[in-house]
Design an enzyme around this catalytic site. Structure first.
Site, mmCIF file in Angstrom:
data_model
loop_
_atom_site.group_PDB
_atom_site.id
_atom_site.type_symbol
_atom_site.label_atom_id
_atom_site.label_comp_id
_atom_site.label_asym_id
_atom_site.label_seq_id
_atom_site.Cartn_x
_atom_site.Cartn_y
_atom_site.Cartn_z
ATOM 1 N N LYS A 45 0.595 -1.226 0.299
ATOM 2 C CA LYS A 45 -0.426 -0.057 0.520
ATOM 3 C C LYS A 45 0.840 1.114 0.520
ATOM 4 O O LYS A 45 1.861 1.363 0.541
ATOM 5 C CB LYS A 45 -0.951 -0.143 1.027
ATOM 6 C CG LYS A 45 -1.812 1.113 1.218
ATOM 7 C CD LYS A 45 -3.042 1.043 0.005
ATOM 8 C CE LYS A 45 -4.350 2.246 0.141
ATOM 9 N NZ LYS A 45 -3.698 3.086 -0.147
ATOM 10 N N CYS A 128 -1.830 10.392 -6.874
ATOM 11 C CA CYS A 128 -2.480 10.483 -5.914
ATOM 12 C C CYS A 128 -4.018 11.161 -6.352
ATOM 13 O O CYS A 128 -4.186 12.440 -5.795
ATOM 14 C CB CYS A 128 -2.143 9.875 -4.517
ATOM 15 S SG CYS A 128 -3.605 9.748 -3.296
#
Length: 309
Positions: A45, A128
């Site tokens: 992650k 992101c």
């Protein structure tokens, strides 16, 4: 004998399949499942220095043609992922994804990883799209150059970047000029397509809570965009920079098309979320069947050989 191994970033993958960072790779249980799965490598992650709760629920929804999410970088912090990776590095290649909210945090994350002796590769997430108030670094070309300049002043390990989708030919060229200046091992194309909106018409409302329903699209919706990005960066980047395809992969033919466009390996996100680790066996079998029918023995036989009309 059909060979689907991949070699890049000082890592040898038994097969070219990886999970995409963000998909079932946050907890120790999820990472252990990936370590024990048929995937060729494991991607953690995207990590910050400290634990991060992420955006409020619901923040990920499966859709008929993919998914929409606004996760907000939930993660357990870099120390957790480094500890897990050091304990499991002998099993298969591990890519540690980092996504600091500032340049200083990214440098601190990379410094921590560099202080380990293990042969980790780093995936620096510059893309992101779902942190409120935070722009995507990779859409700011001056900032991207600044970040990579500072990163490669300290980095000692194999490092690649995860990119957002680009849509303009000039943008492809400008980004490639920047990336070609640095000793990158790979680029991952693409992260989700940011700021989509999906509506539940029955309820007359959005389906995720953060950002008033706006989120990153994945799955079938983004496959043509992903293929275009893989193809453009394969053509524009130095040949020692591997391109990792990500976006809309749910079958062997999808993998075949990514590699035909120039991908060295592929990452699976949305469909992995839907099927879990069993997907890696299915996709391997489907890819090998396609290669057998076409008379290809290894990925290099067709990698990057997409024909023009």
């Amino acid at each position: 004998m059909i060979e689907i191994s991949a070699h890049f970033a000082n890592q040898k993958l038994e097969n070219c399949l990886m999970n995409a960072s963000g998909a079932k790779c946050m907890t120790g249980s999820e990472l252990s499942d990936l370590i024990n799965s048929p995937a060729g490598a494991v991607v953690s992650k995207s990590s910050t220095i400290n634990f991060r709760e992420g955006n409020p629920l619901p923040r990920y929804i499966d859709l008929d043609l993919g998914s929409i999410n606004s996760m907000g970088l939930p993660n357990l912090g870099i120390d957790f992922y480094l500890d897990f990776a050091q304990k499991n590095i002998a099993t298969k290649p591990i890519f540690i994804s980092v996504a600091g909210l500032t340049l200083e945090e990214n440098l601190a994350l990379i410094d921590k990883i560099n202080k380990t002796d293990a042969n980790f590769a780093i995936e620096l997430n510059l893309s992101c799209p779902n942190i409120p108030g935070k722009p995507q670094t990779a859409y700011d070309f001056i900032r991207t150059q600044e970040v990579l300049t500072q990163v490669f002043k300290i980095n000692k390990k194999s490092l690649g970047v995860k990119l957002p989708p680009y849509f303009d030919m000039v943008h492809f060229e400008e980004v490639a000029k920047i990336l070609n200046q640095f000793p990158l091992a790979f680029v991952t194309c693409i992260n989700s397509v940011g700021n989509g909106l999906f509506i539940d018409a029955e309820k007359e409302e959005v389906v995720i809570k953060p950002k008033d329903g706006f989120g990153g699209l994945g799955g079938d919706y983004i496959k043509p965009t992903a293929l275009a990005n893989v193809r453009m960066f394969y053509n524009l980047l130095r040949k020692d920079i591997a391109v990792i395809g990500c976006g809309g992969i749910k079958s062997g033919i999808d993998i075949f098309e990514h590699i035909l466009c120039g991908a060295t390996a592929v990452q699976i996100g949305t469909q992995f979320m839907k099927e879990d680790c069993s997907i890696f066996n299915r996709l391997q079998d489907e890819l090998k069947n396609i290669m057998q029918k076409k008379g290809y023995n290894k990925l290099e036989d067709f990698k990057g050989k997409l024909k023009s009309l």
